[in-house]
Motif scaffolding. Structure first.
Motif, PDB file in Angstrom:
ATOM      1  N   ALA A 163      -0.566  -7.421   3.627  1.00  0.00           N
ATOM      2  CA  ALA A 163       0.080  -6.099   3.612  1.00  0.00           C
ATOM      3  C   ALA A 163      -0.902  -4.996   4.000  1.00  0.00           C
ATOM      4  CB  ALA A 163       0.653  -5.830   2.235  1.00  0.00           C
ATOM      5  N   ASP A 164      -0.476  -4.154   4.959  1.00  0.00           N
ATOM      6  CA  ASP A 164      -1.292  -3.001   5.352  1.00  0.00           C
ATOM      7  C   ASP A 164      -1.340  -1.958   4.241  1.00  0.00           C
ATOM      8  OD1 ASP A 164      -2.031  -3.955   7.809  1.00  0.00           O
ATOM      9  OD2 ASP A 164      -0.305  -3.106   8.851  1.00  0.00           O
ATOM     10  N   PHE A 165      -0.328  -1.987   3.379  1.00  0.00           N
ATOM     11  CA  PHE A 165      -0.255  -1.035   2.273  1.00  0.00           C
ATOM     12  C   PHE A 165      -1.553  -1.032   1.460  1.00  0.00           C
ATOM     13  CE2 PHE A 165       0.555  -0.413  -2.274  1.00  0.00           C
ATOM     14  CZ  PHE A 165       1.133   0.841  -2.284  1.00  0.00           C
ATOM     15  N   ASN A 166      -2.045  -2.219   1.126  1.00  0.00           N
ATOM     16  CA  ASN A 166      -3.256  -2.326   0.304  1.00  0.00           C
ATOM     17  C   ASN A 166      -4.493  -1.810   1.030  1.00  0.00           C
ATOM     18  OD1 ASN A 166      -1.967  -3.516  -1.960  1.00  0.00           O
ATOM     19  ND2 ASN A 166      -1.899  -5.465  -0.880  1.00  0.00           N
ATOM     20  N   LYS A 167      -4.525  -2.028   2.345  1.00  0.00           N
ATOM     21  CA  LYS A 167      -5.667  -1.530   3.135  1.00  0.00           C
ATOM     22  C   LYS A 167      -5.682  -0.002   3.143  1.00  0.00           C
ATOM     23  CE  LYS A 167      -6.131  -5.514   6.250  1.00  0.00           C
ATOM     24  NZ  LYS A 167      -5.089  -6.385   5.663  1.00  0.00           N
TER      25      LYS A 167
ATOM     26  N   THR B  64       2.211  -6.242  -2.710  1.00  0.00           N
ATOM     27  CA  THR B  64       2.182  -6.012  -1.262  1.00  0.00           C
ATOM     28  C   THR B  64       2.726  -4.632  -0.900  1.00  0.00           C
ATOM     29  OG1 THR B  64       4.346  -7.052  -1.025  1.00  0.00           O
ATOM     30  CG2 THR B  64       2.408  -8.460  -0.689  1.00  0.00           C
ATOM     31  N   GLY B  65       3.041  -3.829  -1.901  1.00  0.00           N
ATOM     32  CA  GLY B  65       3.551  -2.487  -1.637  1.00  0.00           C
ATOM     33  C   GLY B  65       5.009  -2.466  -1.235  1.00  0.00           C
ATOM     34  N   SER B  66       5.756  -3.499  -1.646  1.00  0.00           N
ATOM     35  CA  SER B  66       7.182  -3.522  -1.299  1.00  0.00           C
ATOM     36  C   SER B  66       7.930  -2.489  -2.138  1.00  0.00           C
ATOM     37  CB  SER B  66       7.757  -4.917  -1.559  1.00  0.00           C
ATOM     38  OG  SER B  66       7.425  -5.337  -2.868  1.00  0.00           O
TER      39      SER B  66
END
Length: 187
Positions: free
Chosen positions: A47-51, A134-136
């Motif tokens: 997930a790009d969210f965490n980055k 995962t930022g869902s």
């Protein structure tokens, strides 16, 4: 000794240092623990969210501007958690708050009280990591970066309409040449 074709020295960028932060400047233990957590999630999930959250945790406070409750209301979506890597502040201009689910680094006392009173919830970022690794079902929100008072002064000059650093706003402070047609010229 045989030199390979790619073993040269990049003369153009020879002493150019990568200035992107790889860790926060802050020594706050809780922030450092969050960095540890999101570093792990950024590495182990796709997930790009965490980055993005990790990168924002590294940022200086100027680059993590506060977000008001009114901005959260504007961006709220049904069944989604609003994520702010920064501070959530209260806005007295909004009278009725809807039910909000907010995850943030910090929430001011009054903002927290109002969100909870409206039947919403306030999470920390580590609680969010457990709920949505995962930022869902989240909406990432940032505050207005150029709303700081000091930004109004940047780029000062004639015909720039920027705010001058004036000691006082009275009759005898910077009101002559350049400010009145009768005294040379008026900008």
């Amino acid at each position: 000794m045989i030199w390979a074709a790619h073993d040269g020295i990049d003369l153009k960028h020879h002493h150019v240092k990568n200035t992107n932060r790889t860790a926060p400047k802050s020594e706050n233990v809780y922030q450092l623990l969050l960095v540890k957590l999101y570093r792990f999630l950024a590495r182990r999930t796709d997930a790009d969210f965490n980055k993005v959250v990790l990168k924002r945790l590294f940022m200086s406070r100027i680059n993590r501007p506060p977000v008001t409750v009114s901005r959260l209301v504007k961006n709220a979506q049904e069944g989604k958690t609003l994520v702010v890597v920064g501070t959530v502040t209260d806005d007295s201009r909004i009278l009725e708050l809807p039910k909000l689910s907010v995850a943030a680094l910090r929430v001011t006392k009054t903002a927290k009280a109002r969100i909870l009173k409206a039947g919403g919830e306030v999470l920390t970022l580590d609680q969010l990591a457990l709920r949505a690794p995962t930022g869902s079902n989240t909406v990432l929100i940032r505050g207005a970066k150029n709303s700081r008072e000091s930004v109004k002064h940047f780029g000062m000059g004639p015909h720039k309409n920027k705010k001058p650093f004036v000691r006082s706003k009275g009759r005898k402070f910077e009101r002559a040449r350049g400010k009145r047609q009768s005294r040379g010229f008026k900008v």
